[in-house]
Design a protein around this motif. Structure first.
Motif: not given
Length: 193
Positions: A84-88, A90-92, A94
């Motif tokens: 899982r990576g949070d791209l900022g 609202g983009h995640v 997974e």
């Protein structure tokens, strides 16, 4: 009437979408798990922290994407891995690698959780038995490097040409034909009076 038609066509014309989708994938790479994270417009996520969880949500580790949006993670347990990576904004991203695939790349039997079948080690290295470990590692790195652009292009193509896009295009065509038939019928009715 022509002004109305021009206005309708102008409003119905497709405009380029400013939104983009997250593209992420993982795949076995020797005894490691390699993955990529980016956007459908071709921009890759660089220096992004990717957290690794098991199926229950327990954090097992983390890694960081490189300048091309790729990351490598070495599994320590043959369990399902959730990346899982949070791209900022609202983009995640997974993506999941099932326990059976993780166990296979570790050379172990899959943990008995959802099926009792064991996974055998792939025989893809059978022809490489005459190579040293260092030569195998160099060959694997070279192949990974060569396949990266192909994986990116395939992911972008799949994302761009999905079923919804095709059906949307067919809907526009059907709508324009319907509008044309309507205008032709109106002209015929007005000419008959």
């Amino acid at each position: 009437m022509i002004r109305s038609l021009i206005l309708i066509v102008a409003l119905a014309a497709p405009v380029p979408a400013l939104a983009h989708n997250v593209i992420s994938s993982v795949f076995p790479s020797g005894s490691d798990i390699e993955g990529e994270v980016g956007f459908s417009n071709g921009e890759m996520a660089t220096d992004l922290v990717i957290e690794v969880f098991d199926e229950a949500g327990k954090k097992m580790g983390e890694t960081v994407t490189d300048a091309d949006g790729f990351f490598i993670y070495t599994p320590t347990q043959p369990v399902t891995h959730v990346f899982r990576g949070d791209l900022g904004a609202g983009h995640v991203a997974e993506v999941i690698m099932p326990a059976a695939e993780v166990a296979a790349l570790m050379g172990q039997d899959a943990a008995v959780s959802t099926s009792a079948a064991s996974v055998a080690v792939p025989a893809s290295t059978a022809g490489l038995s005459g190579l040293s470990d260092q030569a195998r590692a160099e060959l694997a790195t070279m192949i990974r490097t060569e396949l990266r652009p192909l994986r990116q292009e395939i992911s972008a193509y799949k994302n761009k040409n999905d079923l919804q896009t095709v059906l949307g295009g067919l809907g526009y065509i059907a709508g324009l034909f319907g509008l044309g038939f309507y205008i032709a019928a109106r002209r015929k009715m007005e000419g008959g009076k």
